[in-house]
Each structure stands twice: as structure tokens, then as C-alpha cells.
Design a protein around this motif. Sequence first.
Motif, PDB file in Angstrom:
ATOM      1  N   PHE A 132      19.656  25.109  53.929  1.00  0.00           N
ATOM      2  CA  PHE A 132      20.278  24.696  55.201  1.00  0.00           C
ATOM      3  C   PHE A 132      20.956  25.846  55.944  1.00  0.00           C
ATOM      4  CE2 PHE A 132      21.255  21.240  52.032  1.00  0.00           C
ATOM      5  CZ  PHE A 132      20.101  20.506  52.277  1.00  0.00           C
ATOM      6  N   ASN A 133      20.514  27.096  55.728  1.00  0.00           N
ATOM      7  CA  ASN A 133      21.217  28.195  56.397  1.00  0.00           C
ATOM      8  C   ASN A 133      20.913  28.279  57.887  1.00  0.00           C
ATOM      9  OD1 ASN A 133      18.590  29.106  55.792  1.00  0.00           O
ATOM     10  ND2 ASN A 133      19.210  31.251  55.857  1.00  0.00           N
ATOM     11  N   ILE A 134      19.862  27.604  58.341  1.00  0.00           N
ATOM     12  CA  ILE A 134      19.539  27.622  59.777  1.00  0.00           C
ATOM     13  C   ILE A 134      19.870  26.273  60.395  1.00  0.00           C
ATOM     14  CG2 ILE A 134      17.768  28.103  61.497  1.00  0.00           C
ATOM     15  CD1 ILE A 134      18.252  30.409  59.578  1.00  0.00           C
ATOM     16  N   ASN A 135      20.808  26.274  61.312  1.00  0.00           N
ATOM     17  CA  ASN A 135      21.247  25.000  61.898  1.00  0.00           C
ATOM     18  C   ASN A 135      20.146  24.350  62.741  1.00  0.00           C
ATOM     19  OD1 ASN A 135      21.936  25.396  64.987  1.00  0.00           O
ATOM     20  ND2 ASN A 135      22.570  27.278  63.947  1.00  0.00           N
ATOM     21  N   ARG A 136      20.314  23.060  62.985  1.00  0.00           N
ATOM     22  CA  ARG A 136      19.312  22.276  63.712  1.00  0.00           C
ATOM     23  C   ARG A 136      19.031  22.793  65.113  1.00  0.00           C
ATOM     24  NH1 ARG A 136      17.120  17.490  62.661  1.00  0.00           N
ATOM     25  NH2 ARG A 136      17.702  16.680  60.629  1.00  0.00           N
ATOM     26  N   PHE A 137      20.099  23.133  65.850  1.00  0.00           N
ATOM     27  CA  PHE A 137      19.906  23.585  67.228  1.00  0.00           C
ATOM     28  C   PHE A 137      19.153  24.914  67.258  1.00  0.00           C
ATOM     29  CE2 PHE A 137      23.743  20.860  68.372  1.00  0.00           C
ATOM     30  CZ  PHE A 137      22.948  19.860  68.897  1.00  0.00           C
ATOM     31  N   ALA A 138      19.436  25.762  66.295  1.00  0.00           N
ATOM     32  CA  ALA A 138      18.748  27.056  66.231  1.00  0.00           C
ATOM     33  C   ALA A 138      17.258  26.844  65.976  1.00  0.00           C
ATOM     34  CB  ALA A 138      19.367  27.927  65.143  1.00  0.00           C
ATOM     35  N   GLN A 139      16.927  25.954  65.048  1.00  0.00           N
ATOM     36  CA  GLN A 139      15.514  25.681  64.761  1.00  0.00           C
ATOM     37  C   GLN A 139      14.811  25.120  65.996  1.00  0.00           C
ATOM     38  OE1 GLN A 139      14.421  23.789  61.018  1.00  0.00           O
ATOM     39  NE2 GLN A 139      16.377  24.355  60.093  1.00  0.00           N
ATOM     40  N   CYS A 140      15.474  24.180  66.630  1.00  0.00           N
ATOM     41  CA  CYS A 140      14.908  23.534  67.809  1.00  0.00           C
ATOM     42  C   CYS A 140      14.741  24.543  68.944  1.00  0.00           C
ATOM     43  CB  CYS A 140      15.834  22.391  68.206  1.00  0.00           C
ATOM     44  SG  CYS A 140      15.505  21.675  69.805  1.00  0.00           S
ATOM     45  N   ALA A 141      15.768  25.366  69.164  1.00  0.00           N
ATOM     46  CA  ALA A 141      15.721  26.338  70.256  1.00  0.00           C
ATOM     47  C   ALA A 141      14.659  27.404  70.004  1.00  0.00           C
ATOM     48  CB  ALA A 141      17.093  26.996  70.425  1.00  0.00           C
ATOM     49  N   ALA A 142      14.568  27.893  68.780  1.00  0.00           N
ATOM     50  CA  ALA A 142      13.603  28.951  68.471  1.00  0.00           C
ATOM     51  C   ALA A 142      12.174  28.433  68.649  1.00  0.00           C
ATOM     52  CB  ALA A 142      13.817  29.456  67.048  1.00  0.00           C
ATOM     53  N   LEU A 143      11.951  27.213  68.215  1.00  0.00           N
ATOM     54  CA  LEU A 143      10.624  26.599  68.366  1.00  0.00           C
ATOM     55  C   LEU A 143      10.248  26.518  69.845  1.00  0.00           C
ATOM     56  CD1 LEU A 143       8.375  25.311  66.712  1.00  0.00           C
ATOM     57  CD2 LEU A 143       9.562  23.126  66.871  1.00  0.00           C
ATOM     58  N   ASN A 144      11.173  26.059  70.667  1.00  0.00           N
ATOM     59  CA  ASN A 144      10.932  25.981  72.103  1.00  0.00           C
ATOM     60  C   ASN A 144      10.766  27.374  72.715  1.00  0.00           C
ATOM     61  OD1 ASN A 144      11.252  23.140  73.547  1.00  0.00           O
ATOM     62  ND2 ASN A 144      12.460  23.134  71.676  1.00  0.00           N
ATOM     63  N   ALA A 145      11.551  28.320  72.212  1.00  0.00           N
ATOM     64  CA  ALA A 145      11.504  29.682  72.759  1.00  0.00           C
ATOM     65  C   ALA A 145      10.135  30.314  72.526  1.00  0.00           C
ATOM     66  CB  ALA A 145      12.603  30.536  72.142  1.00  0.00           C
ATOM     67  N   LEU A 146       9.555  30.054  71.349  1.00  0.00           N
ATOM     68  CA  LEU A 146       8.239  30.630  71.053  1.00  0.00           C
ATOM     69  C   LEU A 146       7.172  30.061  71.982  1.00  0.00           C
ATOM     70  CD1 LEU A 146       8.175  30.709  67.144  1.00  0.00           C
ATOM     71  CD2 LEU A 146       8.408  32.648  68.718  1.00  0.00           C
ATOM     72  N   GLN A 147       7.428  28.851  72.461  1.00  0.00           N
ATOM     73  CA  GLN A 147       6.428  28.213  73.305  1.00  0.00           C
ATOM     74  C   GLN A 147       6.625  28.500  74.795  1.00  0.00           C
ATOM     75  OE1 GLN A 147       7.061  24.561  71.334  1.00  0.00           O
ATOM     76  NE2 GLN A 147       5.375  24.843  69.890  1.00  0.00           N
TER      77      GLN A 147
END
Lengths: 361, 361
Positions: free
Chosen positions: A250-265
Motif C-alpha cells: 500500500f505504499n502508493i496511495n489511491r489518488f496517485a495511482q488514479c492520477a498516474a494512470l490518467n496522466a499516461l493516457q
Amino acid sequence: MKIYRKELEKLKVYKPGKPIEEVKRELGLKEVYKLASNEIPFSPLYLRDALTRELKNVSRYPESNCFYLRKVLAKKLKVCGEQIVFGNGSDEVITLALRAFIERGEEVIVSYPTFLIYEIQARIEGAKIRRVPLKDFRYDLDAIARKVTRKTKIIFIANPDNPTGTYLAHKEVEGFLRKIPKRVLVYFDEAYFEFAPNDFPRTAALLKKRGNIIFTRTFSKAYGLAGLRIGYGVASLEVAGILNKVREPFNINRFAQCAALNALQNKNFLKKIISYTQNEKRYLYRQLQVLDISFIKSATNFILVNFKKDTRSLYEYLLGQGIIVRELRSWGLKDFFRVTVGTHKENVKFIQKLAYYLKNS
Amino acid sequence: MKIYRKELEKLKVYKPGKPIEEVKRELGLKEVYKLASNEIPFSPLYLRDALTRELKNVSRYPESNCFYLRKVLAKKLKVCGEQIVFGNGSDEVITLALRAFIERGEEVIVSYPTFLIYEIQARIEGAKIRRVPLKDFRYDLDAIARKVTRKTKIIFIANPDNPTGTYLAHKEVEGFLRKIPKRVLVYFDEAYFEFAPNDFPRTAALLKKRGNIIFTRTFSKAYGLAGLRIGYGVASLEVAGILNKVREPFNINRFAQCAALNALQNKNFLKKIISYTQNEKRYLYRQLQVLDISFIKSATNFILVNFKKDTRSLYEYLLGQGIIVRELRSWGLKDFFRVTVGTHKENVKFIQKLAYYLKNS
């Protein structure tokens, strides 16, 4: 009674660039321009809807393995998903590597001056630090290769470098790697990768040939997600597997995962940022030349300025004017400062105030 | 060639409870109830405006020292701000303490079975693990005190405990601490503090008398911020100072700081959660009694159920019905499972499916 480890007694702490909030608070200023921490000056507001949707899941732990993000990123990098290790900022990957690889007393090679966290975290792990001075503000790869001993475990290479902004090209790195034994891990910190020119190392390709490489990148810089904390390392299956063992769940918070995924797209935002940064960097180059101030040409979104005298009073003056640049005293560069490329308005004001200071000091 | 540390070779990895997304993905289910990771079943949606405002700062690094949050929290806890160390989840404070205090080969005392991260992270730091079995599903403080040797450095105490849900009262802990030498750090993990009853230890008061204590709490459980990753430890100025040295700068993301600050100021949400949880826990107790199933009375938002036979097939059955409970095989408790208090609807469905399984197996 001291019960902590003796290595920690004299440990220096990393001193981050002053946050905007702190400067506003301390100086009672309403408008503050922060050109100190190599952040981009635009927040990715396109994330608003995605993050608002994610709020309904916030009471739940994040995916410990960043399942979706890993998949998309692996495809983009053309590596296997299990070769990736995500960190709470790419800084965390530095710590994971040190914890996984360093036995007390083993050696870590760092350049000097460079990003300070390598040395601080290596000292915490009880490593012996071997410093190799920069040569003409660039990493001196020949000197680094000569510094390797039987006790060397990790070589840290910031590429592009911070605070100089210089970079090593593919051919240089390729030649260097041939000289390094496979029992040494070569750690390329590529935080500013997105800003770098075309002959930048194709580290993923080099990794395919040699297992003793790790490279890290971040969403903190060009993607504009410094506030969310997410970066990653890419290594061989074996090395990444070990780092993922050491990593906390759980070292990567939910918002970070969500934001990074969107950022790559969202390729548009990144493209605009890169082009804006290059234009503004050129603006700053020109204006510094007009003021007859020396600087190092940069492959990043910041510029190392050679002020040729102690920058303390300039720093204080700019701070009072609501402009934060980075003092480099902790790097042993008291006659230099580092300035991040800001918005055009910020850059213009910075140049104006700098010109005013030069005229009146 | 193996270049990583030998401690890591046989290291077991913490296996988190299955995320809802993963179960939906794997089983093609639309509705999944997760009663596996001791999360509260309501997200703090009141944070929406505050987090939306924070988005405009997301390209900026967070405050490295959590300035505002630290101030508010210190006041609430009646401690000095510098006594607090924030972690990327309170889990990170466990790692910081181990990194700061453990020399290779020193001893760490953990109970068994208990929260697994203490042991995993202690092994990574090269500590020798001394396990003390629980006694009647409670921490055995006398046995722990007897286990202390000259090499003991940290004693981990989960209070309330996970996965049993039992707790140690103030008087027990006070008496225990008198037996522990001051060169040993006693680490109280109070992740479920908010759910615990009135005679729970007043750890902050105990800390005032003895410097060799650290207690950690989290925003992940009762405050509903597991997805954002923020917890903290409170210790003496000296211990907290050292932990803050080892901590990486910017380890707490902006949204977590903003959410935690708002959460401390919204007493209503917390109150509702506690009362809802107590009511639903009583509902589960009653229904388990009706089904003649044994369980341990819990001071938390989860219940350890003693199924008295291998739970594997029950676990698989419930999973197929879209209900995730926690298997405890990794804890050596294959005849037990842990169920988190969910919404009333979730709890009713869990009991129904459990009853159905019992009738038909």
C-alpha cells in the motif's frame, strides 16, 4: 541514553526548497513565485473528475501492486510488469535499493555535488560513501569506473543531473557500463527524463543487455504530480522482485495511482508542458546572457546559475520580493543558485528583480 | 549472481486482503463486499470540496513537515509538535523505527500471531526475531518481559491487537513498562485506538513518564482514509527527532495532509462511525451466537471467528458469493477467519451466506 544507531548521530537532514505556504506565512506575502523545487508551474486540472470519482473509494486501501497502472506502464515502456517497482515518489526506490543491497560497510559511489538523497539514505544504511567530483559540471564516468572496488555495491547516477542540469548521452553510458562489474548495481535516476534531448540513453534497452541496472522515473516533474507522490523503478525481474519484497504494501496511495494512470493516457498535457518549458528556458537563457550572468546549459526544467559571488544576499532579496530560488550552500556551491523554469509571468518577474538587484547592489 | 542481502532470500511477503477491484476482475462479479481489511465501509465524502481545492497545488511538493497538520494534531494530543513523526500510513513508522534503532543481529520481540509487518520489516533490517505466543488470544506481557535480553532493542505491541481484536488495559501496560529497561523501545501500534474502550492505555501520559515508548495511530481506520496513506507516531523529542531524520522528505502526499487536517476538525463523522460500528458489531455477535459459532470479543472494527475447522472451503464459497473475509493461514490460524464490520446490508448478507454454508456443507 542513546539507543539509536550511531550512523544517525551526525546525519545531515535533506533541507527541501521552501514551500510557498511557508514563505507566505513567514513573510506575510500574498503572492509568492516558487522557482526552487523543479516543479512545473501548472497543475493537471484535467484530473478533477477522475479524482472526484476516486474519493468514494478512499476508505479502502489502494491496490498494493498498482495492477492497472502497472499494466499500462509496462506496455508503454515495453518491459514486463514485474520489472517495475513503484515508490512513494521515485525517492522511495532509492531507499528500497539501499535497504535491499547494502550490507553495513559496503561502498556506494556518488558524484559531488549531485542530488543529496543518495548520500543521506546510503549513510543511514551504514554504507561507506565514495565521492567522485563532477568534471566541468558533468558526471565523470571514467573517474567513477576507476573508483569501483570489491566492496562497491551501488553507483548512483542522476541523469540528467540535479543541480547542474547536464546529462550523459547514450554512447557515454553504454561505454561506461562495459567497465562496471555485474555485481555492482548501476542506479540511473532519470527524474527529468521527459525534458531530455534525443541522444539520451535508452536505458530500457541497456537493461535488456545487462541485469545490473535500475532506472527510475517520476510523475513528480513533467507530469505535474509532485504533490501526490509517485515514481517507479525498472530493473531485471530478479532485482525488481527483491525491491518489491522490501517495499511496504500500500505504499502508493489511491489518488496517485488514479492520477498516474490518467496522466499516461493524456499525451497532450505532457506535450504542452515540454514545449512550454523549452520556450521559457530559452527565454531565461537569453535574458541571463543580456545580464551577463553565467549559467550551465540544462537538459531539464531548471538552470544552474553561476553567480560568481556568494548568493546569500541575492537569495534574501528575491525572497523578500516573493521569489523563491534554490540556494546551493548544502551542495558546497555557495556562489551558485538554481532556478526552476516557471510560467512566463514568473520568469519575467524573476529576471526583472534579478536585474534590479544587480543594478543596485 | 545474487547481489542482494542474504536476509531477503527467504523473506515472506505480506499478502494483503484481496482488493474489491481484483475480486470483481477475477470472478466477473459486479457487487463485492469487502470485509477483509478492517476498513470502514463509508468514505468521508465531506472532503470533496477541500480535496478539489487542493488539486490546484498538486504539481507542487507537499509540505515536508506537515506544518499545519502537525500543529493541530499536537494540540489535540497535548504533546509538542516535534514529538510527532508522520508516516505514509502508520506502517511506515514501523520501518523508520527499525531502520533507526536496529543494528544487525539485535533482537526484536513480537507476539505470535499478530500483525505480520513487524516481523517482516524487522527481518529485512537483519534483526533476530523473538516470538512470544499469545495467551488466550491476548498479548502475554509477563512472558514478553521475561524474553528481554541485553540484545533486545524493540518490543512491538499491537494494542488493540490484530487479528484477535483483544486489547491491553492501562493498568496492565503501566505495570509492564516498569519491568522494561529504558534501553528497549516499546512500540505500541494503536491503529484501532478510536474503537477501543475507556480503560485503554493513556499512552501519551505514559510517554511523559518514560522516554522509551512510541505509539502510533492512523487515519486509515476510523477516519476512513486508508486509500490516502497517513498515520503517525508519537515519541520523546529525541526518538521522534531521529525518526524524522530517517524519514524521507515529502513522504506525506498533499491530499493526505489536507484530508487528515479536515478529518481532525470533523468530529461528527468519527462519532457516527464509532457508534455505527459498535451497533453492527453487536449485531454480528448476536447472529454468530445464534449460529453457534465461536468468536473473540473485539475492541476493534473486526471480529476473529473461531470456525474450529479449516476455513478454506468457506472462504472460497463466500468469495464466490462476492464476500471477502480474511483467511488467516499466514498467521498459522487455518481454522479461523477475520471479518470486518461492514454496512448493515453487508453484515446481513455475510450472516445469511454463512448460515447457508453451515446448513449445506
